[in-house]
Design a protein around this motif. Structure first.
Motif, PDB file in Angstrom:
ATOM      1  N   ALA A  74      53.435   4.085  49.591  1.00 33.52           N
ATOM      2  CA  ALA A  74      53.284   2.632  49.701  1.00 33.52           C
ATOM      3  C   ALA A  74      52.671   2.031  48.436  1.00 33.52           C
ATOM      4  O   ALA A  74      52.713   0.827  48.228  1.00 33.52           O
ATOM      5  CB  ALA A  74      52.425   2.290  50.910  1.00 33.52           C
ATOM      6  N   ARG A  75      52.082   2.891  47.588  1.00 35.95           N
ATOM      7  CA  ARG A  75      51.327   2.388  46.439  1.00 35.95           C
ATOM      8  C   ARG A  75      51.806   2.868  45.084  1.00 35.95           C
ATOM      9  O   ARG A  75      51.486   2.281  44.043  1.00 35.95           O
ATOM     10  CB  ARG A  75      49.839   2.771  46.597  1.00 35.95           C
ATOM     11  N   MET A  76      52.546   3.975  45.098  1.00 36.23           N
ATOM     12  CA  MET A  76      53.032   4.531  43.837  1.00 36.23           C
ATOM     13  C   MET A  76      54.514   4.882  44.000  1.00 36.23           C
ATOM     14  O   MET A  76      55.106   4.653  45.038  1.00 36.23           O
ATOM     15  CB  MET A  76      52.197   5.768  43.442  1.00 36.23           C
ATOM     16  N   HIS A  77      55.052   5.452  42.945  1.00 34.62           N
ATOM     17  CA  HIS A  77      56.460   5.786  42.961  1.00 34.62           C
ATOM     18  C   HIS A  77      56.624   7.310  43.098  1.00 34.62           C
ATOM     19  O   HIS A  77      56.132   8.073  42.276  1.00 34.62           O
ATOM     20  CB  HIS A  77      57.087   5.256  41.671  1.00 34.62           C
ATOM     21  N   TRP A  78      57.315   7.729  44.133  1.00 30.90           N
ATOM     22  CA  TRP A  78      57.486   9.147  44.413  1.00 30.90           C
ATOM     23  C   TRP A  78      58.507   9.761  43.447  1.00 30.90           C
ATOM     24  O   TRP A  78      59.611   9.253  43.328  1.00 30.90           O
ATOM     25  CB  TRP A  78      57.960   9.323  45.856  1.00 30.90           C
ATOM     26  N   VAL A  79      58.144  10.813  42.737  1.00 29.46           N
ATOM     27  CA  VAL A  79      59.101  11.407  41.804  1.00 29.46           C
ATOM     28  C   VAL A  79      59.533  12.833  42.130  1.00 29.46           C
ATOM     29  O   VAL A  79      60.594  13.273  41.699  1.00 29.46           O
ATOM     30  CB  VAL A  79      58.617  11.362  40.322  1.00 29.46           C
ATOM     31  N   GLN A  80      58.716  13.558  42.845  1.00 31.88           N
ATOM     32  CA  GLN A  80      59.091  14.925  43.204  1.00 31.88           C
ATOM     33  C   GLN A  80      58.134  15.425  44.274  1.00 31.88           C
ATOM     34  O   GLN A  80      56.930  15.127  44.192  1.00 31.88           O
ATOM     35  CB  GLN A  80      58.994  15.837  41.972  1.00 31.88           C
ATOM     36  N   ASN A  81      58.654  16.178  45.194  1.00 39.34           N
ATOM     37  CA  ASN A  81      57.826  16.854  46.193  1.00 39.34           C
ATOM     38  C   ASN A  81      56.433  16.228  46.386  1.00 39.34           C
ATOM     39  O   ASN A  81      56.263  15.341  47.205  1.00 39.34           O
ATOM     40  CB  ASN A  81      57.735  18.328  45.803  1.00 39.34           C
ATOM     41  N   SER A  82      55.467  16.606  45.596  1.00 36.67           N
ATOM     42  CA  SER A  82      54.099  16.105  45.764  1.00 36.67           C
ATOM     43  C   SER A  82      53.613  15.355  44.521  1.00 36.67           C
ATOM     44  O   SER A  82      52.430  15.328  44.222  1.00 36.67           O
ATOM     45  CB  SER A  82      53.173  17.280  46.056  1.00 36.67           C
ATOM     46  N   VAL A  83      54.553  14.749  43.792  1.00 37.40           N
ATOM     47  CA  VAL A  83      54.230  14.071  42.536  1.00 37.40           C
ATOM     48  C   VAL A  83      54.541  12.577  42.636  1.00 37.40           C
ATOM     49  O   VAL A  83      55.631  12.192  43.027  1.00 37.40           O
ATOM     50  CB  VAL A  83      55.039  14.656  41.346  1.00 37.40           C
ATOM     51  N   PHE A  84      53.569  11.770  42.260  1.00 39.28           N
ATOM     52  CA  PHE A  84      53.730  10.322  42.250  1.00 39.28           C
ATOM     53  C   PHE A  84      53.384   9.758  40.878  1.00 39.28           C
ATOM     54  O   PHE A  84      52.516  10.285  40.189  1.00 39.28           O
ATOM     55  CB  PHE A  84      52.813   9.663  43.286  1.00 39.28           C
ATOM     56  N   GLU A  85      54.064   8.663  40.515  1.00 36.84           N
ATOM     57  CA  GLU A  85      53.755   7.951  39.281  1.00 36.84           C
ATOM     58  C   GLU A  85      53.511   6.491  39.627  1.00 36.84           C
ATOM     59  O   GLU A  85      54.053   5.979  40.594  1.00 36.84           O
ATOM     60  CB  GLU A  85      54.952   7.974  38.321  1.00 36.84           C
ATOM     61  N   GLY A  86      52.778   5.824  38.771  1.00 31.92           N
ATOM     62  CA  GLY A  86      52.614   4.394  38.996  1.00 31.92           C
ATOM     63  C   GLY A  86      51.938   3.699  37.843  1.00 31.92           C
ATOM     64  O   GLY A  86      51.142   4.305  37.122  1.00 31.92           O
ATOM     65  N   ASN A  87      52.299   2.455  37.638  1.00 26.90           N
ATOM     66  CA  ASN A  87      51.553   1.611  36.712  1.00 26.90           C
ATOM     67  C   ASN A  87      50.555   0.843  37.554  1.00 26.90           C
ATOM     68  O   ASN A  87      50.917  -0.071  38.292  1.00 26.90           O
ATOM     69  CB  ASN A  87      52.502   0.665  35.978  1.00 26.90           C
TER      70      ASN A  87
END
Lengths: 86, 86
Positions: B23-36
């Motif tokens: 809800a707050r970041m961008h999901w990129v892989q399995n257990s990895v999130f990215e976000g500005n």
């Protein structure tokens, strides 16, 4: 350069990839590795990963010029040991 | 600032943390999130993760000033979608 690699590969390849990366980078968590690598070292690792990955496998590689510009925090338990850099 | 978060939490907490971060970041892989994220957003996320993690759980947070200085490559399959979430 400073490199963070996060992998998500099938169960049967897991230990192979883990062993390969452990010999070349520093293990920090479950499927996360860090390392200060030369261009040549990174090229070799990427080549290996390209060969070993199949459909459904995925490795994300973040390259950053210098470790100094990255702030790293661990919430909860520190799983890898950061004192020993390869 | 650009933030990469990688989590490794117990099975029973997994879906809760996944839902929160999605809800707050961008999901990129399995257990990895990215976000500005803003400082305030990151503070709130860290507070949540500090509360939710127990012994054996771990979240690594990399903070980088600007996404421009990071080179990102995906080897194998791209699992998260950068535009649309599942």
């Amino acid at each position: 350069m400073f490199v963070v690699a996060v992998y998500d590969v099938s169960q049967e390849k897991n230990s192979k990839v883990l062993k390969y990366l452990r010999a070349r980078m520093h293990w920090v968590q479950n499927s996360v590795f860090e390392g200060n690598l030369t261009e040549g070292e990174l090229r070799e690792i990427k080549k290996y990963l390209e060969d070993v990955t199949d459909i459904g496998d995925s490795v994300i590689i973040y390259q950053m010029g210098n470790e100094k510009y990255i702030k790293k925090e661990i919430i909860g338990e520190e799983k890898g040991s950061s004192s020993q850099v390869l």
